[in-house]
Design a protein around this motif. Structure first.
Motif, mmCIF file in Angstrom:
data_model
loop_
_atom_site.group_PDB
_atom_site.id
_atom_site.type_symbol
_atom_site.label_atom_id
_atom_site.label_comp_id
_atom_site.label_asym_id
_atom_site.label_seq_id
_atom_site.Cartn_x
_atom_site.Cartn_y
_atom_site.Cartn_z
ATOM 1 N N GLU A 127 0.833 -1.212 0.000
ATOM 2 C CA GLU A 127 0.000 0.000 0.000
ATOM 3 C C GLU A 127 0.869 1.264 0.000
ATOM 4 N N ASP A 128 1.883 1.269 0.836
ATOM 5 C CA ASP A 128 2.789 2.428 0.863
ATOM 6 C C ASP A 128 3.558 2.552 -0.459
ATOM 7 N N LYS A 131 1.314 4.160 -3.155
ATOM 8 C CA LYS A 131 1.197 5.605 -2.930
ATOM 9 C C LYS A 131 2.472 6.339 -3.332
ATOM 10 N N ASP A 132 3.613 5.743 -3.020
ATOM 11 C CA ASP A 132 4.891 6.369 -3.374
ATOM 12 C C ASP A 132 5.073 6.454 -4.883
ATOM 13 N N ALA A 134 2.694 6.493 -7.181
ATOM 14 C CA ALA A 134 1.752 7.475 -7.728
ATOM 15 C C ALA A 134 2.241 8.902 -7.504
ATOM 16 N N SER A 135 2.797 9.179 -6.337
ATOM 17 C CA SER A 135 3.317 10.524 -6.077
ATOM 18 C C SER A 135 4.528 10.831 -6.946
#
Length: 260
Positions: A127-128, A131-132, A134-135
């Motif tokens: 999950e992390d 997110k990383d 995508a950023s």
């Protein structure tokens, strides 16, 4: 007013203080031990090579030579980030396919809690990671974080299809050799059948001729017997002819006597 008995209150207050201190110490030690055990657990997946390559490219420093190395173009970073996203998709798919079976085994007691903790930690890490990624994608191109995983999924499917095609191409040669062997064996079988048929046709006429000769020798009469039989037949025929001819002298005498 009665005076407060501080000596009598000191004992329960000291007891409460010791109890609260021991509970705080126990909770802190328990949390540290739990964190240590979680950190000591074996990771669910091996090292993320694509992520390490991306980070190494980000932290790559120019050489200290006189001629400075050219800057790394953004296309290299984007390609590396896309590879990282493809690896993330592969791991997410693996987690989704394994979660149901692992939960069933955990309910039955076939696996321990440590394995489930490893799985949960892997899910949290992924999950992390998503997110990383995508950023990072939005940092290169605004809005790319929403479509980077779709592009990575297409790239992953192309790699799977390419591997399958390579496997099929590698098996073509083996299948061709197998078919050549089978074809030669079939041809050899046909040739053997043709040879057997030709040998059978060659042997049958000789056998029939010998049989005909045997039957002819058994049915044909002896030369003497045939001649004798033909002579007797000739005598009988001549006798009949002589007796049946109206112009013979014997017949004429019989007719004359009848007239008298």
């Amino acid at each position: 007013m009665f005076g407060v008995d501080w000596l009598g209150l000191a004992v329960p207050l000291a007891y409460l203080g010791i109890l609260l201190g021991s509970l705080a110490t126990f909770s802190s030690l328990y949390r540290k031990r739990k964190a240590h055990n979680a950190a000591s657990l074996e990771p669910w997946f091996p090292a993320h090579l694509q992520r390490d390559i991306y980070f190494s490219l980000l932290h790559l420093e120019p050489s200290s030579n006189e001629k400075k190395s050219p800057a790394i173009p953004d296309s290299i970073f984007k390609a590396s980030l896309l590879r990282r996203a493809a690896e993330d998709i592969r791991r997410i798919m693996a987690l989704r396919s394994q979660k149901q079976a692992l939960s069933t085994l955990l309910q039955r007691g076939s696996v321990g809690d440590d394995l489930w903790k490893r799985f949960e930690r892997a899910e949290k890490e992924m999950e992390d990671e998503v997110k990383d990624v995508a950023s990072e994608a939005n940092a290169y191109v605004p809005g790319w974080g929403q479509t980077i995983f779709q592009s990575a999924n297409e790239m992953l499917n192309n790699e799977i299809y390419r591997k399958r095609m390579e496997e099929q191409a590698s098996n073509v040669e083996e299948e061709r050799k197998w078919w050549d062997k089978k074809k030669t064996s079939i041809q050899e079988g046909f040739m053997k059948e043709l040879e057997e048929d030709s040998s059978a046709t060659k042997t049958t006429p000789t056998s029939t001729t010998t049989k005909d000769l045997d039957t002819a020798s058994t049915t044909s009469p002896a030369p003497g017997a045939s001649v004798q039989g033909s002579d007797d037949d000739a005598v009988l025929v001549e006798a009949e002819n002589t007796s049946s001819t109206p112009n013979s002298p014997a017949s004429a005498k019989k007719k004359g006597k009848g007239k008298k």
